[in-house]
Motif scaffolding. Structure first.
Motif, short mmCIF file in Angstrom:
data_model
loop_
_atom_site.label_atom_id
_atom_site.label_comp_id
_atom_site.label_asym_id
_atom_site.label_seq_id
_atom_site.Cartn_x
_atom_site.Cartn_y
_atom_site.Cartn_z
N GLN A 341 0.81 -1.21 0.00
CA GLN A 341 0.00 0.00 0.00
C GLN A 341 0.85 1.27 0.00
OE1 GLN A 341 -2.46 -0.47 3.50
NE2 GLN A 341 -4.12 -1.40 2.33
N ALA A 342 0.23 2.34 -0.46
CA ALA A 342 0.82 3.67 -0.39
C ALA A 342 -0.28 4.68 -0.13
CB ALA A 342 1.55 4.02 -1.68
N ILE A 343 -0.05 5.61 0.76
CA ILE A 343 -1.00 6.69 1.03
C ILE A 343 -0.83 7.75 -0.04
CG2 ILE A 343 -1.64 8.53 2.63
CD1 ILE A 343 -0.61 6.67 4.89
N GLU A 344 -1.91 8.03 -0.76
CA GLU A 344 -1.83 9.01 -1.85
C GLU A 344 -2.52 10.33 -1.51
OE1 GLU A 344 -2.08 9.03 -6.68
OE2 GLU A 344 -3.62 7.92 -5.60
N GLU A 345 -3.63 10.28 -0.78
CA GLU A 345 -4.36 11.50 -0.44
C GLU A 345 -4.82 11.43 1.02
OE1 GLU A 345 -6.73 13.14 -4.22
OE2 GLU A 345 -7.33 11.11 -3.65
N VAL A 346 -4.83 12.58 1.69
CA VAL A 346 -5.32 12.68 3.06
C VAL A 346 -6.16 13.95 3.16
CG1 VAL A 346 -4.72 12.87 5.50
CG2 VAL A 346 -3.28 11.50 3.97
N ALA A 347 -7.33 13.86 3.80
CA ALA A 347 -8.18 15.04 3.98
C ALA A 347 -8.92 14.91 5.30
CB ALA A 347 -9.17 15.17 2.83
N ALA A 348 -9.13 16.04 5.97
CA ALA A 348 -9.85 16.05 7.24
C ALA A 348 -11.25 16.61 7.05
CB ALA A 348 -9.09 16.90 8.27
N SER A 349 -12.23 16.00 7.72
CA SER A 349 -13.56 16.60 7.84
C SER A 349 -13.68 17.10 9.28
CB SER A 349 -14.64 15.59 7.48
OG SER A 349 -14.54 14.41 8.27
N GLU A 350 -14.87 17.18 9.83
CA GLU A 350 -15.01 17.81 11.16
C GLU A 350 -14.32 17.00 12.25
OE1 GLU A 350 -18.47 20.00 13.81
OE2 GLU A 350 -19.05 18.50 12.32
N THR A 351 -14.51 15.68 12.26
CA THR A 351 -13.91 14.85 13.33
C THR A 351 -13.19 13.62 12.79
OG1 THR A 351 -15.89 13.45 13.67
CG2 THR A 351 -15.78 15.55 14.87
N LYS A 352 -13.13 13.46 11.48
CA LYS A 352 -12.53 12.26 10.89
C LYS A 352 -11.39 12.64 9.95
CE LYS A 352 -15.95 9.71 12.59
NZ LYS A 352 -15.76 8.71 13.66
N LEU A 353 -10.53 11.65 9.74
CA LEU A 353 -9.47 11.77 8.75
C LEU A 353 -9.75 10.76 7.65
CD1 LEU A 353 -6.88 13.53 8.64
CD2 LEU A 353 -5.60 11.49 9.33
N TRP A 354 -9.72 11.22 6.39
CA TRP A 354 -10.01 10.36 5.24
C TRP A 354 -8.72 10.12 4.47
CZ3 TRP A 354 -14.97 8.57 4.98
CH2 TRP A 354 -15.92 9.26 5.74
N VAL A 355 -8.42 8.86 4.21
CA VAL A 355 -7.16 8.48 3.58
C VAL A 355 -7.46 7.67 2.33
CG1 VAL A 355 -4.95 7.30 3.85
CG2 VAL A 355 -5.99 8.46 5.80
N LYS A 356 -6.93 8.13 1.20
CA LYS A 356 -7.02 7.36 -0.05
C LYS A 356 -5.71 6.58 -0.17
CE LYS A 356 -6.01 6.83 -4.64
NZ LYS A 356 -6.35 7.82 -5.63
N VAL A 357 -5.85 5.26 -0.21
CA VAL A 357 -4.70 4.36 -0.25
C VAL A 357 -4.68 3.64 -1.59
CG1 VAL A 357 -3.82 2.19 0.71
CG2 VAL A 357 -4.52 4.02 2.23
N LEU A 358 -3.48 3.47 -2.12
CA LEU A 358 -3.30 2.58 -3.27
C LEU A 358 -2.83 1.22 -2.75
CD1 LEU A 358 -1.39 4.85 -5.83
CD2 LEU A 358 -3.82 4.24 -5.82
N GLU A 516 3.45 4.95 -6.42
CA GLU A 516 2.56 3.81 -6.40
C GLU A 516 2.75 2.89 -5.19
OE1 GLU A 516 2.67 5.02 -10.75
OE2 GLU A 516 4.01 5.03 -9.02
N TYR A 517 3.98 2.80 -4.69
CA TYR A 517 4.25 1.97 -3.51
C TYR A 517 4.94 2.77 -2.40
CZ TYR A 517 2.96 -2.11 -6.28
OH TYR A 517 2.27 -3.02 -7.05
N GLY A 518 4.65 4.04 -2.33
CA GLY A 518 5.17 4.85 -1.25
C GLY A 518 6.56 5.38 -1.50
N PRO A 519 7.22 5.88 -0.43
CA PRO A 519 8.53 6.55 -0.58
C PRO A 519 9.58 5.71 -1.28
CG PRO A 519 7.61 6.99 1.59
CD PRO A 519 6.71 5.98 0.95
N ARG A 520 9.63 4.41 -1.00
CA ARG A 520 10.69 3.58 -1.60
C ARG A 520 10.58 3.56 -3.12
NH1 ARG A 520 8.72 -1.51 -3.15
NH2 ARG A 520 6.64 -2.01 -2.36
N TRP A 521 9.37 3.60 -3.65
CA TRP A 521 9.15 3.54 -5.10
C TRP A 521 9.70 4.80 -5.77
CZ3 TRP A 521 8.30 -0.90 -7.25
CH2 TRP A 521 7.80 -1.00 -8.54
#
Length: 705
Positions: A341-358, A516-521
């Protein structure tokens, strides 16, 4: 197009023998770097005319252009949210009647019901006509939580530089006597309703070597900018400095950021009086969000935390109040991606954190919830094996707005609430019969044994090898995820669709250098490791040949921007394998790239050619320096914009001049507007898609031989 028969004409302005070009003095085409030079533009006009004379005469050209324009102007497209602003949503809408766009607003309630009641705020086309400017929309920054005042950025012709004006959403007018800044590559953000963070071009000493602001000032409403108070500065060799603020519940956290290199940042908290306190984030960490008084960042190197050593790619948090209190906040882990996996996007709403992962390049949306015993993660129910993108999140309540699509499935916009099921708000119509095609993910083995994923689209029941177009990027941590074939990453709309509809194969290659696979990629293709990305691309092409899916000489390599380095290098290294290259807004001359426009900002990615040790490895793959005068090189198509103030048009111009001097076939299309994105409207995007289709058919199509 300039073909081999044009050699005699080329000799009139270029020598037949090209020097090694390790120094500026060795470059006979440096005059083409004069962006608006009369001689340079005359040459550009000639190349444009030669290319259009050949390609617009192809039988498929008028049909492809008309079809592309129809797709791009389709009024059934999704009105994606530019921003969720309290109980309202804004959107920039472009169609045949509004090529530059309508910036408009609707209630969130009507938007989520699928029947938004839009009110137009700015008609960009009409504004340009009224003011005698070719305005291109660059966005709006509206001050939360009321969102009544916005900073509007408009670019003349699509350059990265823009003008900034204050706009009142309530009245629908620009504010008389409001904040305004002249054309520049400015960094501007709200400090509060009467104060701005500003970094801009103030003349000598105010910009970095990369051409971005070096100073951060606080500018009060109603005062002359000359009186603005400086609160931070970077060094001349830095990339840039900027200020920004984040609303977290009822608290507005303010920050300044100094970027010593493209991949490092020094971020400080800004107090109400303008004084600053450094954050304890590692310089190579990526600032992602603020939630519940915590600053959340993604690691790019290992870090000791309260729970042990966190690895690159993890999300980690620090207490902002502890920073203000002068204590040393202990970081703690928020989320750890798996090895695939790799984290591609992060966004906050009022009380939650939303993470788009590949996950093996397939998108997933994860909701993270803070709690007394740590953060809990929940996978959200969305279609599998798709590309997921976070469009925005609600500032009030906990809803993420995301699009979901695949190469054969058009985008659908979902509202994903923290509680309850995801709701489809809007979907784009199918633009083609997907049942005629197949998509599969395959893996090639690179030179060093690394498994490289790629997506292959081709007609069902296809017999024998097919002409194949391979697109890739391979740099700057930018992952290439599969999207609907009408919007593949060419800045030219539906070329991918047109290519497979013609009975050919299309490939999206996920080579190293991306995210695509995070920092190492990414790190595996930095600087002296750049050859790995080229080897990955070759591996994908070789795998297709070995599988008898295509044949050498019937493969086109496609890339934009950084992808210009990629396709130029692979064409030089394996002319036996590729029959064509598509090079958009390209970097090509790596000996001089750091002296051209924003090039100096990318030396952390490629290396510094003025340092002997760096140039030693860059010289091995720099496309311009390694072009050869052999007759059997791939036929290149260069497309770009004269007004690109990010990647200098001289790169493509000088490469074209070399092709011409060598008597090699090449194609060239330089659009006078559009900036780095090239097309400033759908008409130009449609034209480019049709030109590229005609070019591919001519050079590697079934009847090309």
């Amino acid at each position: 197009m300039v073909a081999r028969w044009a050699l005699a004409a080329a000799l009139a302005f270029a020598p037949t023998t090209i020097a090694a070009q390790d120094t500026d003095a060795d470059d006979p085409y440096i005059w083409l770097e004069e962006i608006q030079g009369e001689r340079a533009l005359a040459k550009v006009d000639q190349w444009n005319a030669d290319t259009e004379a050949v390609l617009t005469d192809q039988p498929e050209y008028p049909l492809a252009k008309a079809w592309a324009k129809q797709i791009l102007d389709d009024t059934r497209q999704i009105a994606l949210p530019d921003a969720i602003q309290g109980d309202m949503v804004t959107n920039l809408w472009r169609d045949a009647d509004n090529p530059r766009g309508l910036w408009r607003i609707a209630s969130l309630e009507s938007y989520m019901a699928g029947a938004p009641e839009w009110r137009v705020l700015i008609d960009v086309d009409k504004l340009g006509e009224d003011e005698g400017q070719s305005w291109v929309w660059h966005g709006a920054n509206c001050l939360a939580p009321d969102y009544a005042r916005c900073l509007i950025a408009l670019s003349p012709g699509g350059t990265d530089a823009d003008v900034v004006r204050e706009f009142d959403v309530t009245t629908g007018r620009f504010v008389d006597g409001g904040f305004t800044l002249p054309e520049a590559k400015s960094n501007v953000a709200w400090f509060d309703e009467d104060t701005l963070f500003v970094g801009t071009d103030e003349g000598e000493g105010s910009l970095t070597d990369s051409g971005y602001p070096r100073l951060v000032k606080l500018w009060d409403r109603g005062t002359d900018f000359s009186t603005a108070r400086q609160i931070a500065e970077g060094e001349q060799a830095d990339i840039s400095a900027s200020g920004f603020s984040v609303l977290d519940g009822d608290t507005r956290w303010r920050f300044v950021n100094r970027s010593p290199s493209f991949w490092t940042n020094q971020i400080s908290l800004v107090k109400a009086d303008g004084s600053t306190v450094p954050l304890p984030l590692p310089e190579d960490a990526e600032f992602e969000a603020v939630l519940n008084g915590l600053v959340i960042a993604k690691l790019n190197s290992a870090l000791e935390t309260t729970g042990g050593t966190e690895q690159p790619g993890a999300l980690v948090a620090w207490s902002l109040q502890s920073v203000l209190d002068g204590s040393d906040p202990a970081p703690f882990a928020v989320f750890r991606p798996s090895d695939t996996q790799a984290i591609e996007e992060v966004a906050a709403s009022e009380t939650k954190l939303w993470v788009k992962v590949l996950d093996d390049v397939s998108g997933k949306l994860i909701e993270l919830s803070p709690g007394q015993s740590g953060w809990t993660a929940r996978d959200m129910e969305l279609p599998a094996n798709s590309t997921v993108q976070i469009a925005d999140t609600s500032g009030t309540g906990d809803t993420a707005f995301v699009t979901v699509e695949s190469m054969l499935t058009p985008p659908t916009l979902y509202a994903v609430p923290s509680e309850g099921e995801a709701v489809a708000i809007a979907s784009e119509p199918a633009q083609f019969d997907a049942s005629k095609f197949t998509v599969e993910q395959k893996f090639a083995t690179s030179k060093d044994g690394t498994k490289v994923p790629y997506y292959l689209v081709r007609p069902k029941d296809a017999q024998g090898p097919l002409p194949t177009l391979i697109h890739a990027y391979g740099g700057f941590r930018a992952a290439q995820t599969p999207k609907y074939l009408t919007a593949e990453p060419y800045r030219s709309g539906p070329l991918g669709l047109f290519w497979v509809e013609s009975g050919n194969a299309y490939v999206l290659a996920n080579i190293r250098g991306g995210g695509e696979y995070g920092p190492r990629w990414h790190e595996d293709a930095l600087r002296e490791k750049r050859q790995n990305s080229f080897d990955d691309f070759h591996a994908v092409a070789d795998d297709l040949v070995a599988s008898r899916l295509t044949t050498p000489g019937h493969i086109a390599a496609s890339g934009r921007s950084n992808g210009g380095v990629l396709v130029g290098a692979v064409a030089n290294q394996r002319p036996d394998l590729y029959g064509a290259i598509i090079s958009g807004s390209p970097l090509i001359d790596m000996r001089r790239y750091n002296k051209l426009l924003a090039g100096a900002s990318w030396m952390a990615e490629y290396g510094n050619p003025d340092v002997r040790e760096d140039w030693a490895f860059m010289r091995e793959w720099s496309p311009y320096q390694n072009m050869s005068d052999g007759p059997d090189v791939p036929a290149a198509f260069y497309y770009l914009s004269t007004l690109d103030d990010r990647v200098h048009p001289g790169h493509a111009r000088k490469a074209a001049a070399k092709h011409e001097a060598y008597g090699q076939t090449f194609y060239y299309h330089e659009y006078r507007e559009g900036g780095h994105s090239v097309g400033s409207d759908h008409e130009e995007d449609a034209k480019r898609a049709a030109l590229l289709l005609s070019y591919l058919n001519r050079e590697i199509g079934k009847d090309a031989d």
